[in-house]
Scaffold this motif. Structure first.
Motif, short mmCIF file in Angstrom:
data_model
loop_
_atom_site.label_atom_id
_atom_site.label_comp_id
_atom_site.label_asym_id
_atom_site.label_seq_id
_atom_site.Cartn_x
_atom_site.Cartn_y
_atom_site.Cartn_z
N ARG A 47 4.17 34.68 7.76
CA ARG A 47 4.20 33.22 7.62
C ARG A 47 5.53 32.73 7.09
O ARG A 47 6.08 31.73 7.54
CB ARG A 47 3.06 32.77 6.68
N MET A 91 11.56 25.02 2.72
CA MET A 91 10.35 24.49 3.37
C MET A 91 10.67 23.25 4.19
O MET A 91 10.20 23.08 5.31
CB MET A 91 9.33 24.14 2.29
N LEU A 115 -7.44 21.95 -6.71
CA LEU A 115 -6.32 21.02 -6.71
C LEU A 115 -5.59 21.04 -8.05
O LEU A 115 -4.37 21.07 -8.10
CB LEU A 115 -6.85 19.62 -6.40
N GLY B 10 1.72 24.36 6.47
CA GLY B 10 1.65 25.53 7.35
C GLY B 10 0.24 26.09 7.49
O GLY B 10 -0.22 26.41 8.57
N GLY B 12 -2.64 24.64 5.81
CA GLY B 12 -3.72 23.65 5.64
C GLY B 12 -4.51 23.85 4.36
O GLY B 12 -5.53 23.23 4.15
N THR B 15 -0.26 23.53 -0.04
CA THR B 15 0.59 22.38 -0.33
C THR B 15 -0.01 21.08 0.19
O THR B 15 0.16 20.03 -0.44
CB THR B 15 2.01 22.60 0.23
N VAL B 18 -2.25 19.56 -2.47
CA VAL B 18 -1.56 18.86 -3.55
C VAL B 18 -1.13 17.47 -3.08
O VAL B 18 -1.33 16.47 -3.78
CB VAL B 18 -0.30 19.65 -4.00
N LYS B 40 -3.60 21.54 9.39
CA LYS B 40 -2.41 22.38 9.40
C LYS B 40 -1.60 22.12 10.65
O LYS B 40 -2.08 21.59 11.64
CB LYS B 40 -2.76 23.86 9.27
N VAL B 41 -0.33 22.50 10.58
CA VAL B 41 0.63 22.21 11.64
C VAL B 41 0.12 22.59 13.02
O VAL B 41 0.15 21.80 13.96
CB VAL B 41 1.97 22.92 11.36
N THR B 57 4.51 18.94 4.77
CA THR B 57 5.36 19.63 3.80
C THR B 57 6.24 20.65 4.51
O THR B 57 7.10 21.26 3.91
CB THR B 57 4.55 20.38 2.73
N THR B 58 5.99 20.84 5.81
CA THR B 58 6.80 21.80 6.52
C THR B 58 7.45 21.10 7.70
O THR B 58 7.09 19.98 8.04
CB THR B 58 5.93 22.99 6.97
N ALA B 59 8.41 21.73 8.31
CA ALA B 59 9.14 21.07 9.39
C ALA B 59 8.25 20.91 10.61
O ALA B 59 7.50 21.81 10.98
CB ALA B 59 10.37 21.89 9.75
N ASN B 70 8.42 13.71 5.61
CA ASN B 70 8.43 15.00 4.92
C ASN B 70 7.91 14.84 3.50
O ASN B 70 8.41 14.02 2.74
CB ASN B 70 9.84 15.56 4.92
N VAL B 72 7.72 17.25 1.04
CA VAL B 72 8.18 18.20 0.02
C VAL B 72 8.55 17.49 -1.29
O VAL B 72 8.29 18.01 -2.37
CB VAL B 72 9.34 19.08 0.54
N VAL B 74 7.01 15.25 -2.73
CA VAL B 74 5.80 15.07 -3.52
C VAL B 74 5.49 16.35 -4.29
O VAL B 74 5.00 16.32 -5.42
CB VAL B 74 4.60 14.71 -2.61
N LEU B 75 5.81 17.49 -3.69
CA LEU B 75 5.57 18.78 -4.34
C LEU B 75 6.54 19.01 -5.48
O LEU B 75 6.17 19.46 -6.56
CB LEU B 75 5.79 19.92 -3.35
#
Lengths: 158, 93
Positions: A47, A91, A115, B10, B12, B15, B18, B40-41, B57-59, B70, B72, B74-75
């Motif tokens: 992954r 990422m 969460l 990626g 699901g 991330t 969150v 998920k993507v 959160t991923t490309a 995008n 990220v 937020v993470l």
């Protein structure tokens, strides 16, 4: 989060190590404790190649490798400090390589890694000072002490 | 009609969970009515046109026609004000 982080899931690397090496070593800790099966570790490595998990957040960067919930026996986290830094891809920009010093390998059983635990991890990594304290640990035992001190502090304030 | 928004990452699981939490809190605070789902993507790739907005959160491949923001920031907290501003603007379009 406190409950998920145990001393046997920590790793302090003073020598350089490549990305796959770090993932395999952290993964091995989770396999040894029966948290995941080897298949999970392989999935995480695969992954990472496709959807990287490097987070560029400051002087000290973090990676949060994880994969799908299959082959996870119970939720757990393995945390590794790589002092010289290890290259992960970002990422947000998968073609970009960043130097990461804190690697948090997440194993989630969908319903268990709640969460609030994930949020705590995200909160935790947002403090560069905290990350710096982790980087100064000489070995796994000291890392554990520093982590629990900081987490206890967080819990009291939170 | 409320916008259809999907939050993806990626796998699901991690991330996107969150981001969902933070998004729900934000939408509630702003009183914005949105149809929010998590995925998920790989699931969304073929169904991008089902959604008005993709938060990832991923490309995401640029070939996807739907607007992508995008998540990220937020993470990591880095640049999250800009993210929420962009999100609010996109929802009001």
């Amino acid at each position: 989060m406190h409950g998920l982080l145990t001393p046997e899931h920590l790793l302090v690397l003073n020598q350089p190590c490549d990305r796959i090496g770090v993932l395999q070593r952290l993964g091995a800790l989770l396999v040894k404790s029966g948290t995941v099966e080897q298949a999970y570790v392989d999935a995480v490595v695969a992954r990472e190649g496709e959807y990287p998990t490097g987070l560029e957040i400051g002087e000290i960067n973090v990676a949060i490798p994880h994969a799908n919930t299959t082959s996870v026996c119970r939720s757990g986290i393995a945390l590794g400090i790589v002092k010289p830094g290890v290259k992960f891809c970002s990422m947000a920009e998968p073609d970009k390589e960043i130097l990461v010093q804190v690697v948090i390998l997440l194993a989630a059983q969908k319903s268990e890694l709640q969460l609030h635990v994930l949020e705590q991890i995200m909160e935790f990594i947002q403090d560069q000072g905290r990350l710096q304290t982790m980087l100064e640990a000489a070995d796994e035992q000291e890392l554990y002490t520093r982590l629990t001190q900081h987490l206890a502090l967080g819990e009291r304030q939170g | 009609m409320s916008k259809k928004v999907v939050v993806i990452c990626g796998t699901g699981v991690c991330t996107s969970t969150v981001v969902m939490g933070k998004l729900k809190a934000f939408l509630q605070e702003k009183g914005l009515n949105v149809n929010l789902t998590q995925s998920k993507v790989s699931d969304v790739m073929n169904r991008a046109s089902d959604y008005d907005l993709i938060i990832s959160t991923t490309a995401v491949p640029s070939t996807i026609g739907t607007k992508v923001i995008n998540a990220v920031p937020v993470l990591t907290g880095v640049g999250k004000e800009k993210f929420f501003a962009e999100l609010e603007a996109a929802l009001k379009e």
